[in-house]
Motif scaffolding. Structure first.
Motif: not given
Length: 241
Positions: A209-210, A237-239, A241, A203-204, A207
């Protein structure tokens, strides 16, 4: 657009109910087309296509009791008069897109013209399985132990270090139906790259959301509404905020 994105198909009652709600009618009153295109780049691809159609690989997508069922092979569409296959799609309620190689599948979703057509068909439900789900993203990533040599090429290709092994990792543009990416088979020991910290490493690299989804989880998309349907494991992941 309506989508039901899964790792393994209609694997539990909750996911089946989500499918029925998207269809807005019973499965036995619905017409479906099965898309096996993603399987062909791998050794034994034609045999795996038959097993998928025959219900021998995971959940039986073709055995749900559809009113009618047909086969749609994306690589043939450029050689067919467009009006012919568009008419078939307009008469179809569910497009069952099987897994395999997401690079190859997303290439043919776009190259065939299918992605553009189905984006305008509000009644049609796209049901993705594994790579069939990955390929719907605007941008996706995929890990390969043995990457097929096909006409489809990634945007990037690099070696990624997972917890105890290295793997080829690609990013590419998908069909663009959704703005998030998917990691299927989350915490399935047969897919080490999607387990535990490896899913986070995957996921990292993206770029966007995953969502990592296990075999008992699906993502239901109806227009701008996204719903997690799960009787198992998943992680975001990567949501924002």
């Amino acid at each position: 657009m309506k989508l039901l994105l899964t790792s393994s198909g209609i694997s539990n009652p909750s996911i089946q109910n989500a499918l029925i709600s998207l269809l807005d009618k019973p499965i036995e009153e619905s017409n479906a087309l099965f898309v096996p295109t993603g399987m062909y780049p791998f050794p034994g691809g034609p045999q795996y296509v038959w097993k998928a159609m025959n219900g021998e690989l995971g959940s039986g997508m073709c055995q749900l009791g559809w009113k009618s069922l047909g086969l749609l092979e994306l690589t043939t569409l450029p050689a067919i008069q467009k009006e012919v296959w568009v008419k078939a799609l307009k008469e179809t309620d569910a497009l069952l897109v099987w897994g395999g190689d997401p690079l190859f599948l997303s290439y043919w979703l776009k190259e065939s013209g299918l992605a553009e057509v189905i984006s305008s068909l509000d009644h049609l439900v796209y049901v993705g399985v594994s790579a069939g789900s990955i390929a719907t993203s605007k941008l996706f990533g995929e890990s390969y132990s043995n990457m097929p040599n096909t006409i489809a090429q990634p945007q990037t290709l690099q070696t990624l270090q997972f917890d105890t092994f290295e793997s080829a990792f690609v990013t590419a543009e998908g069909a663009g139906f959704v703005d998030f990416a998917i990691i299927p088979h989350y915490n399935n020991e047969k897919h080490r790259d999607a387990c535990g910290v490896n899913a986070a490493t995957w996921a990292a690299m993206l770029p966007v959301p995953v969502y990592a989804i296990g075999e008992q989880t699906a993502i239901k998309v109806a227009g701008r509404t996204i719903e997690i349907v799960s009787e198992g494991e998943w992680k975001a992941f990567n949501q924002a905020t």
